[in-house]
Design a protein around this motif. Structure first.
Motif, PDB file in Angstrom:
ATOM      1  N   VAL A  15     -14.486 -32.178 -21.813  1.00 25.81           N
ATOM      2  CA  VAL A  15     -13.048 -31.984 -21.680  1.00 25.81           C
ATOM      3  C   VAL A  15     -12.621 -30.938 -22.702  1.00 25.81           C
ATOM      4  CG1 VAL A  15     -10.782 -33.072 -21.859  1.00 25.81           C
ATOM      5  CG2 VAL A  15     -12.712 -34.349 -20.893  1.00 25.81           C
ATOM      6  N   PHE A  16     -11.902 -29.905 -22.244  1.00 26.19           N
ATOM      7  CA  PHE A  16     -11.506 -28.814 -23.114  1.00 26.19           C
ATOM      8  C   PHE A  16     -10.015 -28.540 -22.967  1.00 26.19           C
ATOM      9  CE2 PHE A  16     -15.935 -28.341 -22.105  1.00 26.19           C
ATOM     10  CZ  PHE A  16     -16.507 -28.106 -23.349  1.00 26.19           C
ATOM     11  N   PRO A  17      -9.214 -28.908 -23.973  1.00 28.78           N
ATOM     12  CA  PRO A  17      -7.786 -28.593 -23.907  1.00 28.78           C
ATOM     13  C   PRO A  17      -7.579 -27.090 -23.759  1.00 28.78           C
ATOM     14  CG  PRO A  17      -8.285 -29.989 -25.789  1.00 28.78           C
ATOM     15  CD  PRO A  17      -9.594 -29.539 -25.215  1.00 28.78           C
ATOM     16  N   THR A  18      -6.561 -26.717 -23.006  1.00 25.83           N
ATOM     17  CA  THR A  18      -6.217 -25.314 -22.812  1.00 25.83           C
ATOM     18  C   THR A  18      -4.744 -25.141 -23.118  1.00 25.83           C
ATOM     19  OG1 THR A  18      -7.895 -25.129 -21.086  1.00 25.83           O
ATOM     20  CG2 THR A  18      -6.209 -23.416 -21.160  1.00 25.83           C
ATOM     21  N   VAL A  19      -4.438 -24.190 -24.002  1.00 31.60           N
ATOM     22  CA  VAL A  19      -3.074 -23.976 -24.468  1.00 31.60           C
ATOM     23  C   VAL A  19      -2.723 -22.507 -24.259  1.00 31.60           C
ATOM     24  CG1 VAL A  19      -1.519 -24.215 -26.440  1.00 31.60           C
ATOM     25  CG2 VAL A  19      -3.483 -25.744 -26.226  1.00 31.60           C
ATOM     26  N   LEU A  20      -1.535 -22.255 -23.713  1.00 32.77           N
ATOM     27  CA  LEU A  20      -1.069 -20.880 -23.525  1.00 32.77           C
ATOM     28  C   LEU A  20      -0.019 -20.539 -24.571  1.00 32.77           C
ATOM     29  CD1 LEU A  20      -0.787 -20.621 -19.649  1.00 32.77           C
ATOM     30  CD2 LEU A  20      -2.695 -19.966 -21.133  1.00 32.77           C
ATOM     31  N   TYR A  21      -0.043 -19.285 -25.015  1.00 37.39           N
ATOM     32  CA  TYR A  21       0.855 -18.799 -26.061  1.00 37.39           C
ATOM     33  C   TYR A  21       1.524 -17.506 -25.645  1.00 37.39           C
ATOM     34  CZ  TYR A  21      -1.335 -21.969 -29.447  1.00 37.39           C
ATOM     35  OH  TYR A  21      -1.790 -23.077 -30.118  1.00 37.39           O
ATOM     36  N   GLU A  22       2.742 -17.288 -26.128  1.00 35.74           N
ATOM     37  CA  GLU A  22       3.391 -15.983 -25.984  1.00 35.74           C
ATOM     38  C   GLU A  22       2.611 -14.949 -26.779  1.00 35.74           C
ATOM     39  OE1 GLU A  22       5.848 -15.131 -23.965  1.00 35.74           O
ATOM     40  OE2 GLU A  22       6.112 -17.194 -23.286  1.00 35.74           O
ATOM     41  N   ASP A  23       2.173 -15.308 -27.977  1.00 40.83           N
ATOM     42  CA  ASP A  23       1.395 -14.404 -28.838  1.00 40.83           C
ATOM     43  C   ASP A  23       0.052 -15.066 -29.143  1.00 40.83           C
ATOM     44  OD1 ASP A  23       0.296 -12.697 -30.724  1.00 40.83           O
ATOM     45  OD2 ASP A  23       2.156 -12.474 -31.863  1.00 40.83           O
ATOM     46  N   ALA A  24      -0.888 -14.922 -28.225  1.00 36.46           N
ATOM     47  CA  ALA A  24      -2.194 -15.563 -28.366  1.00 36.46           C
ATOM     48  C   ALA A  24      -2.963 -15.026 -29.568  1.00 36.46           C
ATOM     49  CB  ALA A  24      -3.010 -15.392 -27.084  1.00 36.46           C
ATOM     50  N   HIS A  52      -8.394 -14.878 -22.055  1.00 33.47           N
ATOM     51  CA  HIS A  52      -9.100 -16.138 -22.298  1.00 33.47           C
ATOM     52  C   HIS A  52      -9.753 -16.062 -23.671  1.00 33.47           C
ATOM     53  CE1 HIS A  52     -11.521 -19.701 -21.366  1.00 33.47           C
ATOM     54  NE2 HIS A  52     -12.521 -19.083 -21.952  1.00 33.47           N
ATOM     55  N   ALA A  53      -9.624 -17.148 -24.429  1.00 35.64           N
ATOM     56  CA  ALA A  53     -10.310 -17.248 -25.718  1.00 35.64           C
ATOM     57  C   ALA A  53     -10.839 -18.666 -25.866  1.00 35.64           C
ATOM     58  CB  ALA A  53      -9.361 -16.914 -26.863  1.00 35.64           C
ATOM     59  N   GLU A  54     -11.916 -18.787 -26.619  1.00 34.96           N
ATOM     60  CA  GLU A  54     -12.486 -20.091 -26.932  1.00 34.96           C
ATOM     61  C   GLU A  54     -12.677 -20.184 -28.434  1.00 34.96           C
ATOM     62  OE1 GLU A  54     -16.026 -20.902 -24.675  1.00 34.96           O
ATOM     63  OE2 GLU A  54     -15.095 -20.189 -22.817  1.00 34.96           O
ATOM     64  N   LEU A  55     -12.155 -21.274 -29.007  1.00 35.41           N
ATOM     65  CA  LEU A  55     -12.299 -21.531 -30.433  1.00 35.41           C
ATOM     66  C   LEU A  55     -12.977 -22.881 -30.589  1.00 35.41           C
ATOM     67  CD1 LEU A  55      -8.705 -20.560 -31.647  1.00 35.41           C
ATOM     68  CD2 LEU A  55     -10.680 -19.073 -31.368  1.00 35.41           C
ATOM     69  N   SER A  56     -13.831 -23.007 -31.599  1.00 35.29           N
ATOM     70  CA  SER A  56     -14.535 -24.268 -31.801  1.00 35.29           C
ATOM     71  C   SER A  56     -14.206 -24.861 -33.165  1.00 35.29           C
ATOM     72  CB  SER A  56     -16.045 -24.064 -31.675  1.00 35.29           C
ATOM     73  OG  SER A  56     -16.524 -23.231 -32.718  1.00 35.29           O
ATOM     74  N   ARG A  61     -14.246 -27.678 -28.441  1.00 37.15           N
ATOM     75  CA  ARG A  61     -13.664 -26.355 -28.208  1.00 37.15           C
ATOM     76  C   ARG A  61     -12.297 -26.490 -27.589  1.00 37.15           C
ATOM     77  NH1 ARG A  61     -17.544 -21.405 -26.890  1.00 37.15           N
ATOM     78  NH2 ARG A  61     -19.251 -22.036 -28.211  1.00 37.15           N
ATOM     79  N   VAL A  62     -11.456 -25.512 -27.880  1.00 35.13           N
ATOM     80  CA  VAL A  62     -10.171 -25.386 -27.231  1.00 35.13           C
ATOM     81  C   VAL A  62     -10.148 -24.005 -26.586  1.00 35.13           C
ATOM     82  CG1 VAL A  62      -8.996 -24.559 -29.320  1.00 35.13           C
ATOM     83  CG2 VAL A  62      -7.669 -25.610 -27.496  1.00 35.13           C
ATOM     84  N   MET A  63      -9.573 -23.920 -25.403  1.00 42.31           N
ATOM     85  CA  MET A  63      -9.426 -22.629 -24.734  1.00 42.31           C
ATOM     86  C   MET A  63      -7.955 -22.243 -24.827  1.00 42.31           C
ATOM     87  SD  MET A  63     -11.980 -23.063 -21.452  1.00 42.31           S
ATOM     88  CE  MET A  63     -11.031 -24.371 -20.680  1.00 42.31           C
ATOM     89  N   LEU A  64      -7.701 -20.955 -24.950  1.00 45.29           N
ATOM     90  CA  LEU A  64      -6.318 -20.504 -25.002  1.00 45.29           C
ATOM     91  C   LEU A  64      -6.205 -19.121 -24.394  1.00 45.29           C
ATOM     92  CD1 LEU A  64      -5.652 -18.320 -27.574  1.00 45.29           C
ATOM     93  CD2 LEU A  64      -6.392 -20.328 -28.806  1.00 45.29           C
ATOM     94  N   GLY A  65      -4.963 -18.755 -24.116  1.00 46.35           N
ATOM     95  CA  GLY A  65      -4.697 -17.446 -23.532  1.00 46.35           C
ATOM     96  C   GLY A  65      -3.234 -17.112 -23.648  1.00 46.35           C
ATOM     97  N   ALA A  83       1.853 -28.589 -26.067  1.00 43.79           N
ATOM     98  CA  ALA A  83       0.795 -29.575 -25.881  1.00 43.79           C
ATOM     99  C   ALA A  83       0.473 -30.224 -27.220  1.00 43.79           C
ATOM    100  CB  ALA A  83      -0.460 -28.884 -25.339  1.00 43.79           C
ATOM    101  N   CYS A  84      -0.244 -31.343 -27.163  1.00 41.83           N
ATOM    102  CA  CYS A  84      -0.795 -31.946 -28.365  1.00 41.83           C
ATOM    103  C   CYS A  84      -2.302 -32.001 -28.184  1.00 41.83           C
ATOM    104  CB  CYS A  84      -0.255 -33.345 -28.606  1.00 41.83           C
ATOM    105  SG  CYS A  84      -0.959 -34.095 -30.109  1.00 41.83           S
TER     106      CYS A  84
END
Length: 143
Positions: A15-24, A52-56, A61-65, A83-84
């Motif tokens: 399971v990998f949380p995914t969070v979107l940002y205005e300024d990724a 797409h980015a992945e941080l560990s 890991r969390v994915m973001l964009g 998100a939390c």
């Protein structure tokens, strides 16, 4: 080994949380500098925005964009709010040290480290775009 009846597997997280940002890009800096995540991959579009980015951190890991992209996922997430994300740390001392790092980097601390009645030590922080990051010793699924 998989428990297909319940969708459980052993080993790496599934399971990998995914969070979107205005300024990724700013989010990546905050998550790596203030919260200790490691940048594993960053893919940019032609416009330079993070697609797409992945941080560990640990074995998770969390994915973001970036918000505002095209496609079905972007449309589905268009109205999504903050998100939390909960991250397991190995010990109470690690929670306290992690909190000190986050605070030193200017993270908004919502709840300082505290022992919980269920045995976990936890704290809560909020990033610049309103997402809440929870760090503690409770590990879901661990007996």
């Amino acid at each position: 080994m998989a428990d297909t009846a319940h969708g459980r597997t052993s080993g790496a997280p599934t399971v990998f949380p995914t969070v979107l940002y205005e300024d990724a890009r700013a989010a990546i800096r905050t998550l790596t500098q203030a919260l200790g995540f490691v940048e594993e991959a960053v893919y940019e579009g032609e416009d330079g925005r993070v697609v797409h980015a992945e941080l560990s951190l640990g074995n998770g890991r969390v994915m973001l964009g970036s918000r505002g992209r095209e496609g079905a996922f972007a449309r589905a997430m268009a109205g999504a709010g903050p998100a939390c994300v909960y991250v397991v740390l190995p010990s109470a001392d690690a929670v306290d040290a992690h909190h000190a790092r986050a605070a030193a980097h200017g993270m908004e601390i919502l709840v300082p480290p505290a022992d919980q009645e269920y045995g976990s030590r936890e704290y809560l922080a909020r990033d610049a775009e309103g997402n809440v990051w929870s760090f503690g010793t409770y590990a879901p699924g661990r007996a």
